[in-house]
Design a protein around this motif. Structure first.
Motif, PDB file in Angstrom:
ATOM      1  N   VAL A 296       0.849  -1.189   0.000  1.00  0.00           N
ATOM      2  CA  VAL A 296       0.000   0.000   0.000  1.00  0.00           C
ATOM      3  C   VAL A 296       0.888   1.243   0.000  1.00  0.00           C
ATOM      4  CG1 VAL A 296      -1.947  -1.139   1.143  1.00  0.00           C
ATOM      5  CG2 VAL A 296      -0.205  -0.010   2.523  1.00  0.00           C
ATOM      6  N   PRO A 297       0.347   2.386  -0.425  1.00  0.00           N
ATOM      7  CA  PRO A 297       1.185   3.581  -0.563  1.00  0.00           C
ATOM      8  C   PRO A 297       1.735   4.138   0.745  1.00  0.00           C
ATOM      9  CG  PRO A 297      -1.080   4.029  -1.280  1.00  0.00           C
ATOM     10  CD  PRO A 297      -0.997   2.589  -0.918  1.00  0.00           C
ATOM     11  N   ASP A 298       0.974   4.042   1.847  1.00  0.00           N
ATOM     12  CA  ASP A 298       1.459   4.598   3.115  1.00  0.00           C
ATOM     13  C   ASP A 298       0.656   4.017   4.274  1.00  0.00           C
ATOM     14  OD1 ASP A 298      -1.001   6.111   3.368  1.00  0.00           O
ATOM     15  OD2 ASP A 298      -0.137   7.617   2.034  1.00  0.00           O
ATOM     16  N   GLU A 299       1.073   4.336   5.492  1.00  0.00           N
ATOM     17  CA  GLU A 299       0.439   3.771   6.687  1.00  0.00           C
ATOM     18  C   GLU A 299      -0.994   4.257   6.876  1.00  0.00           C
ATOM     19  OE1 GLU A 299       1.603   1.176   8.472  1.00  0.00           O
ATOM     20  OE2 GLU A 299       3.129   1.238   6.905  1.00  0.00           O
ATOM     21  N   LYS A 300      -1.286   5.479   6.475  1.00  0.00           N
ATOM     22  CA  LYS A 300      -2.650   5.993   6.574  1.00  0.00           C
ATOM     23  C   LYS A 300      -3.582   5.150   5.709  1.00  0.00           C
ATOM     24  CE  LYS A 300      -5.372  10.210   6.235  1.00  0.00           C
ATOM     25  NZ  LYS A 300      -5.381  11.635   5.933  1.00  0.00           N
ATOM     26  N   PHE A 301      -3.130   4.832   4.505  1.00  0.00           N
ATOM     27  CA  PHE A 301      -3.926   3.987   3.613  1.00  0.00           C
ATOM     28  C   PHE A 301      -4.052   2.583   4.200  1.00  0.00           C
ATOM     29  CE2 PHE A 301      -4.782   1.354  -0.100  1.00  0.00           C
ATOM     30  CZ  PHE A 301      -5.779   2.083  -0.717  1.00  0.00           C
ATOM     31  N   ARG A 302      -2.956   2.071   4.803  1.00  0.00           N
ATOM     32  CA  ARG A 302      -2.997   0.746   5.419  1.00  0.00           C
ATOM     33  C   ARG A 302      -4.058   0.706   6.520  1.00  0.00           C
ATOM     34  NH1 ARG A 302       0.722  -2.747   4.678  1.00  0.00           N
ATOM     35  NH2 ARG A 302       2.418  -1.249   4.394  1.00  0.00           N
ATOM     36  N   ASP A 303      -4.164   1.769   7.318  1.00  0.00           N
ATOM     37  CA  ASP A 303      -5.186   1.835   8.359  1.00  0.00           C
ATOM     38  C   ASP A 303      -6.590   1.785   7.763  1.00  0.00           C
ATOM     39  OD1 ASP A 303      -3.277   1.949  10.346  1.00  0.00           O
ATOM     40  OD2 ASP A 303      -3.373   4.135  10.575  1.00  0.00           O
ATOM     41  N   LYS A 304      -6.787   2.464   6.632  1.00  0.00           N
ATOM     42  CA  LYS A 304      -8.100   2.444   5.973  1.00  0.00           C
ATOM     43  C   LYS A 304      -8.430   1.049   5.457  1.00  0.00           C
ATOM     44  CE  LYS A 304      -8.236   7.281   4.638  1.00  0.00           C
ATOM     45  NZ  LYS A 304      -8.309   8.249   3.574  1.00  0.00           N
ATOM     46  N   VAL A 305      -7.430   0.373   4.884  1.00  0.00           N
ATOM     47  CA  VAL A 305      -7.636  -0.994   4.397  1.00  0.00           C
ATOM     48  C   VAL A 305      -7.988  -1.907   5.562  1.00  0.00           C
ATOM     49  CG1 VAL A 305      -6.515  -2.984   3.311  1.00  0.00           C
ATOM     50  CG2 VAL A 305      -6.156  -0.695   2.370  1.00  0.00           C
ATOM     51  N   HIS A 306      -7.278  -1.758   6.682  1.00  0.00           N
ATOM     52  CA  HIS A 306      -7.535  -2.579   7.862  1.00  0.00           C
ATOM     53  C   HIS A 306      -8.971  -2.379   8.359  1.00  0.00           C
ATOM     54  CE1 HIS A 306      -7.330  -3.830  12.107  1.00  0.00           C
ATOM     55  NE2 HIS A 306      -6.452  -4.709  11.668  1.00  0.00           N
ATOM     56  N   LYS A 307      -9.382  -1.130   8.463  1.00  0.00           N
ATOM     57  CA  LYS A 307     -10.744  -0.831   8.935  1.00  0.00           C
ATOM     58  C   LYS A 307     -11.787  -1.412   7.985  1.00  0.00           C
ATOM     59  CE  LYS A 307     -13.655   2.959  10.461  1.00  0.00           C
ATOM     60  NZ  LYS A 307     -14.590   3.677   9.636  1.00  0.00           N
ATOM     61  N   SER A 308     -11.573  -1.236   6.700  1.00  0.00           N
ATOM     62  CA  SER A 308     -12.507  -1.749   5.700  1.00  0.00           C
ATOM     63  C   SER A 308     -12.582  -3.272   5.747  1.00  0.00           C
ATOM     64  CB  SER A 308     -12.068  -1.284   4.310  1.00  0.00           C
ATOM     65  OG  SER A 308     -12.874  -1.862   3.324  1.00  0.00           O
ATOM     66  N   LEU A 309     -11.431  -3.925   5.892  1.00  0.00           N
ATOM     67  CA  LEU A 309     -11.383  -5.384   5.955  1.00  0.00           C
ATOM     68  C   LEU A 309     -12.132  -5.899   7.175  1.00  0.00           C
ATOM     69  CD1 LEU A 309     -10.204  -7.859   4.511  1.00  0.00           C
ATOM     70  CD2 LEU A 309      -8.166  -7.587   5.922  1.00  0.00           C
ATOM     71  N   ARG A 310     -11.918  -5.277   8.333  1.00  0.00           N
ATOM     72  CA  ARG A 310     -12.620  -5.714   9.555  1.00  0.00           C
ATOM     73  C   ARG A 310     -14.128  -5.510   9.453  1.00  0.00           C
ATOM     74  NH1 ARG A 310      -9.878  -7.713  13.797  1.00  0.00           N
ATOM     75  NH2 ARG A 310     -11.675  -7.478  15.124  1.00  0.00           N
ATOM     76  N   GLU A 311     -14.550  -4.475   8.724  1.00  0.00           N
ATOM     77  CA  GLU A 311     -15.980  -4.215   8.560  1.00  0.00           C
ATOM     78  C   GLU A 311     -16.633  -5.168   7.560  1.00  0.00           C
ATOM     79  OE1 GLU A 311     -16.146  -0.093   7.449  1.00  0.00           O
ATOM     80  OE2 GLU A 311     -15.768   0.605   9.499  1.00  0.00           O
ATOM     81  N   SER A 312     -15.884  -5.604   6.556  1.00  0.00           N
ATOM     82  CA  SER A 312     -16.490  -6.382   5.474  1.00  0.00           C
ATOM     83  C   SER A 312     -16.257  -7.888   5.574  1.00  0.00           C
ATOM     84  CB  SER A 312     -15.968  -5.879   4.123  1.00  0.00           C
ATOM     85  OG  SER A 312     -14.573  -6.086   4.028  1.00  0.00           O
ATOM     86  N   LEU A 313     -15.291  -8.324   6.389  1.00  0.00           N
ATOM     87  CA  LEU A 313     -14.950  -9.740   6.500  1.00  0.00           C
ATOM     88  C   LEU A 313     -15.084 -10.178   7.955  1.00  0.00           C
ATOM     89  CD1 LEU A 313     -13.631 -12.288   5.086  1.00  0.00           C
ATOM     90  CD2 LEU A 313     -11.484 -11.430   6.016  1.00  0.00           C
ATOM     91  N   THR A 314     -15.791 -11.282   8.167  1.00  0.00           N
ATOM     92  CA  THR A 314     -15.957 -11.796   9.523  1.00  0.00           C
ATOM     93  C   THR A 314     -15.508 -13.243   9.587  1.00  0.00           C
ATOM     94  OG1 THR A 314     -17.462 -11.873  11.424  1.00  0.00           O
ATOM     95  CG2 THR A 314     -18.386 -12.513   9.277  1.00  0.00           C
ATOM     96  N   THR A 315     -15.578 -13.811  10.779  1.00  0.00           N
ATOM     97  CA  THR A 315     -15.093 -15.171  11.015  1.00  0.00           C
ATOM     98  C   THR A 315     -16.058 -15.924  11.926  1.00  0.00           C
ATOM     99  OG1 THR A 315     -13.891 -14.651  13.048  1.00  0.00           O
ATOM    100  CG2 THR A 315     -12.728 -14.227  10.967  1.00  0.00           C
ATOM    101  N   ILE A 316     -15.864 -17.220  12.004  1.00  0.00           N
ATOM    102  CA  ILE A 316     -16.657 -18.018  12.931  1.00  0.00           C
ATOM    103  C   ILE A 316     -16.424 -17.530  14.360  1.00  0.00           C
ATOM    104  CG2 ILE A 316     -16.912 -20.313  13.957  1.00  0.00           C
ATOM    105  CD1 ILE A 316     -16.352 -21.487  11.167  1.00  0.00           C
ATOM    106  N   LYS A 317     -15.161 -17.284  14.707  1.00  0.00           N
ATOM    107  CA  LYS A 317     -14.849 -16.850  16.078  1.00  0.00           C
ATOM    108  C   LYS A 317     -15.525 -15.525  16.408  1.00  0.00           C
ATOM    109  CE  LYS A 317     -11.056 -16.405  19.312  1.00  0.00           C
ATOM    110  NZ  LYS A 317      -9.611 -16.537  19.492  1.00  0.00           N
TER     111      LYS A 317
END
Length: 189
Positions: free
Chosen positions: A126-147
Motif C-alpha cells: 500500500v502507498p502509506d500507513e494511513k492507507f494501510r489503516d483504511k484498508v484494515h478498517k474496511s477489511l474488519r468491517e467487510s470480513l468476519t469469522t466463525i470466532k
C-alpha cells in the motif's frame, strides 16, 4: 496468477517474516491464508451432469452448500452472487475462486474460523500507513469469522463433517479417499 505480485504484495516483508507467496490459477486477488482457515477444493469435469450452465449458476450450485454449512453451525449465511458467501448482515465469511483447467472446473474456498487481519493488511503493498489503516478498517468491517460471530470455534471435526454433509446434498454420497502418492509429493514440495 492474474496480478503483478510485485505491485500487490510486499514481497520484502513476506521474506523477512517467512511468509511464502504462491500464485494460483483460480480467480480472485491477493489473499492471506493460514491455519485458521479450512480449505476445500471441488474439481469436477465440465461434462458432469451436476454442472449447471453459466458461471452464476455454477457458483450458486456449489456455494449454497457452504452457506448451509455456516448456518448449520449457528451462523445464518447465504450465497450472494456472483461468488460470495455472506452472513445475514452481509459480511463476507468465505473466500472463493474458480478456474477452468483442462476438462475440469475447479472451485476453491475456505471456511474462515479466525483471521489475522493485521498480517493480511501488512502483506499487501500500500502507498502509506494511513492507507494501510483504511484498508484494515474496511477489511474488519467487510470480513468476519466463525470466532467473531460465535465467540468460539467449534471443533474442526464438526466443521468438516457439516461441510461434507452439505456438499453431499448437491453431489450425492461422498467417499473418503487417500490422496495419490504423486499428489502428496507435490503438496510437500
Amino acid at each position: 496468477y492474474h496480478q503483478d505480485v510485485g505491485q500487490e504484495v510486499d514481497l520484502a516483508y513476506c521474506r523477512e517474516h517467512d511468509i511464502p507467496v504462491f500464485r494460483r490459477e483460480v480467480g480472485g486477488g491477493a489473499v492471506y491464508l493460514d491455519g485458521d482457515q479450512l480449505f476445500y477444493q471441488l474439481v469436477i469435469r465440465r461434462d458432469n451432469p451436476l454442472v449447471p450452465a453459466g458461471k452464476e449458476a455454477f457458483y450458486r450450485q456449489f456455494l449454497e452448500p457452504v452457506a448451509e454449512a455456516y448456518t448449520a453451525i449457528g451462523i445464518p449465511a447465504r450465497y450472494r452472487p456472483i461468488n460470495d458467501v455472506v452472513t445475514a448482515e452481509g459480511r463476507k465469511i468465505s473466500g472463493t475462486g474458480a478456474a477452468e483447467m483442462g476438462d475440469c472446473l475447479v472451485l476453491v474456498g475456505n471456511i474462515i474460523m479466525d483471521f489475522d487481519y493485521e498480517t493480511m493488511v501488512r502483506v499487501l503493498k500500500v502507498p502509506d500507513e494511513k492507507f494501510r489503516d483504511k484498508v484494515h478498517k474496511s477489511l474488519r468491517e467487510s470480513l468476519t469469522t466463525i470466532k467473531r460471530e460465535l465467540g468460539a470455534v467449534p471443533p474442526l471435526g464438526k466443521i468438516k463433517e457439516v461441510l461434507i454433509r452439505c456438499f453431499e446434498g448437491v453431489l450425492g454420497p461422498l467417499e473418503r479417499a487417500e490422496l495419490p502418492p504423486q499428489v502428496r509429493a507435490k503438496v510437500e514440495e
